[in-house]
Design a protein around this motif. Structure first.
Motif, PDB file in Angstrom:
ATOM      1  N   LEU A  77       5.221  43.464  -1.295  1.00  0.00           N
ATOM      2  CA  LEU A  77       5.166  44.891  -1.619  1.00  0.00           C
ATOM      3  C   LEU A  77       6.043  45.598  -0.592  1.00  0.00           C
ATOM      4  O   LEU A  77       5.603  45.842   0.537  1.00  0.00           O
ATOM      5  CB  LEU A  77       3.726  45.398  -1.560  1.00  0.00           C
ATOM      6  N   PRO A  78       7.290  45.895  -0.941  1.00  0.00           N
ATOM      7  CA  PRO A  78       8.211  46.502   0.021  1.00  0.00           C
ATOM      8  C   PRO A  78       7.632  47.760   0.650  1.00  0.00           C
ATOM      9  O   PRO A  78       7.085  48.614  -0.030  1.00  0.00           O
ATOM     10  CB  PRO A  78       9.449  46.839  -0.824  1.00  0.00           C
ATOM     11  N   GLY A  79       7.711  47.829   1.968  1.00  0.00           N
ATOM     12  CA  GLY A  79       7.211  48.987   2.690  1.00  0.00           C
ATOM     13  C   GLY A  79       5.707  49.021   2.876  1.00  0.00           C
ATOM     14  O   GLY A  79       5.180  49.951   3.467  1.00  0.00           O
ATOM     15  N   ALA A  80       5.006  48.008   2.368  1.00  0.00           N
ATOM     16  CA  ALA A  80       3.541  47.981   2.482  1.00  0.00           C
ATOM     17  C   ALA A  80       3.139  47.669   3.919  1.00  0.00           C
ATOM     18  O   ALA A  80       3.843  46.976   4.654  1.00  0.00           O
ATOM     19  CB  ALA A  80       2.944  46.942   1.547  1.00  0.00           C
ATOM     20  N   ARG A  81       1.968  48.200   4.269  1.00  0.00           N
ATOM     21  CA  ARG A  81       1.327  47.848   5.531  1.00  0.00           C
ATOM     22  C   ARG A  81      -0.016  47.230   5.178  1.00  0.00           C
ATOM     23  O   ARG A  81      -0.773  47.802   4.402  1.00  0.00           O
ATOM     24  CB  ARG A  81       1.121  49.086   6.397  1.00  0.00           C
ATOM     25  N   ALA A  82      -0.284  46.077   5.743  1.00  0.00           N
ATOM     26  CA  ALA A  82      -1.542  45.395   5.449  1.00  0.00           C
ATOM     27  C   ALA A  82      -2.290  45.113   6.746  1.00  0.00           C
ATOM     28  O   ALA A  82      -1.700  44.657   7.725  1.00  0.00           O
ATOM     29  CB  ALA A  82      -1.284  44.092   4.703  1.00  0.00           C
ATOM     30  N   ALA A 110       3.881  51.921  -3.671  1.00  0.00           N
ATOM     31  CA  ALA A 110       3.934  51.309  -5.008  1.00  0.00           C
ATOM     32  C   ALA A 110       2.622  51.477  -5.768  1.00  0.00           C
ATOM     33  O   ALA A 110       2.596  51.316  -6.989  1.00  0.00           O
ATOM     34  CB  ALA A 110       4.288  49.829  -4.889  1.00  0.00           C
ATOM     35  N   PHE A 111       1.526  51.809  -5.091  1.00  0.00           N
ATOM     36  CA  PHE A 111       0.233  51.991  -5.747  1.00  0.00           C
ATOM     37  C   PHE A 111       0.098  53.354  -6.432  1.00  0.00           C
ATOM     38  O   PHE A 111      -0.838  53.568  -7.189  1.00  0.00           O
ATOM     39  CB  PHE A 111      -0.910  51.845  -4.745  1.00  0.00           C
ATOM     40  N   ARG A 147      -8.955  46.830  -0.242  1.00  0.00           N
ATOM     41  CA  ARG A 147      -8.923  48.295  -0.308  1.00  0.00           C
ATOM     42  C   ARG A 147      -7.443  48.617  -0.435  1.00  0.00           C
ATOM     43  O   ARG A 147      -6.652  48.311   0.471  1.00  0.00           O
ATOM     44  CB  ARG A 147      -9.509  48.912   0.949  1.00  0.00           C
ATOM     45  N   THR A 148      -7.035  49.178  -1.547  1.00  0.00           N
ATOM     46  CA  THR A 148      -5.623  49.450  -1.831  1.00  0.00           C
ATOM     47  C   THR A 148      -5.429  50.949  -1.953  1.00  0.00           C
ATOM     48  O   THR A 148      -6.034  51.580  -2.815  1.00  0.00           O
ATOM     49  CB  THR A 148      -5.172  48.739  -3.114  1.00  0.00           C
ATOM     50  N   ILE A 149      -4.573  51.506  -1.097  1.00  0.00           N
ATOM     51  CA  ILE A 149      -4.379  52.949  -1.061  1.00  0.00           C
ATOM     52  C   ILE A 149      -2.906  53.288  -0.875  1.00  0.00           C
ATOM     53  O   ILE A 149      -2.132  52.478  -0.390  1.00  0.00           O
ATOM     54  CB  ILE A 149      -5.220  53.605   0.058  1.00  0.00           C
ATOM     55  N   THR A 150      -2.556  54.495  -1.281  1.00  0.00           N
ATOM     56  CA  THR A 150      -1.213  55.000  -1.062  1.00  0.00           C
ATOM     57  C   THR A 150      -1.144  55.615   0.348  1.00  0.00           C
ATOM     58  O   THR A 150      -2.185  55.910   0.944  1.00  0.00           O
ATOM     59  CB  THR A 150      -0.841  56.079  -2.095  1.00  0.00           C
ATOM     60  N   PRO A 151       0.056  55.847   0.871  1.00  0.00           N
ATOM     61  CA  PRO A 151       0.163  56.529   2.169  1.00  0.00           C
ATOM     62  C   PRO A 151      -0.512  57.909   2.163  1.00  0.00           C
ATOM     63  O   PRO A 151      -1.149  58.287   3.141  1.00  0.00           O
ATOM     64  CB  PRO A 151       1.674  56.646   2.381  1.00  0.00           C
ATOM     65  N   ALA A 152      -0.402  58.641   1.052  1.00  0.00           N
ATOM     66  CA  ALA A 152      -1.055  59.954   0.965  1.00  0.00           C
ATOM     67  C   ALA A 152      -2.572  59.818   1.035  1.00  0.00           C
ATOM     68  O   ALA A 152      -3.253  60.633   1.677  1.00  0.00           O
ATOM     69  CB  ALA A 152      -0.637  60.664  -0.321  1.00  0.00           C
ATOM     70  N   GLU A 153      -3.117  58.804   0.373  1.00  0.00           N
ATOM     71  CA  GLU A 153      -4.563  58.575   0.420  1.00  0.00           C
ATOM     72  C   GLU A 153      -4.994  58.161   1.823  1.00  0.00           C
ATOM     73  O   GLU A 153      -6.070  58.535   2.282  1.00  0.00           O
ATOM     74  CB  GLU A 153      -4.968  57.508  -0.604  1.00  0.00           C
ATOM     75  N   ALA A 154      -4.160  57.402   2.510  1.00  0.00           N
ATOM     76  CA  ALA A 154      -4.472  56.972   3.871  1.00  0.00           C
ATOM     77  C   ALA A 154      -4.488  58.152   4.828  1.00  0.00           C
ATOM     78  O   ALA A 154      -5.283  58.188   5.773  1.00  0.00           O
ATOM     79  CB  ALA A 154      -3.472  55.919   4.334  1.00  0.00           C
TER      80      ALA A 154
END
Length: 82
Positions: free
Chosen positions: A19-24, A42-43, A73-80
């Motif tokens: 997932l490009p740019g993802a942080r896990a 991407a979410f 738990r899968t979230i967008t940057p805005a949700e984070a």
């Protein structure tokens, strides 16, 4: 299998592109049961099941094999940020 290996697979890919740019952030002490929070743009606009499938796709056949269980738990940057 360890938490750092799973983090790398999610962020950079294993059998498929990651997932490009993802942080896990992945936790798991016993080597087969893990918990992960994945933050990805991407979410955006996707339902939770679709988000989880996107993460599972990055792990390929490791899911159900070396990775027995993965709680997500899968979230967008805005949700984070909220």
């Amino acid at each position: 299998m360890n938490a750092d290996s799973i983090r790398q697979m999610i962020e950079t890919g294993f059998e498929k592109a990651g997932l490009p740019g993802a942080r896990a952030d992945v936790q798991g002490e016993d080597g087969v049961h893990f918990e992960a929070t994945v933050v990805s743009e991407a979410f955006a606009g996707k339902l939770p099941l679709a988000r989880h499938r996107m993460v599972y796709a990055t792990l390929g056949e490791k899911m159900g094999g070396e990775i027995h269980a993965l709680q997500l738990r899968t979230i967008t940057p805005a949700e984070a940020a909220a």
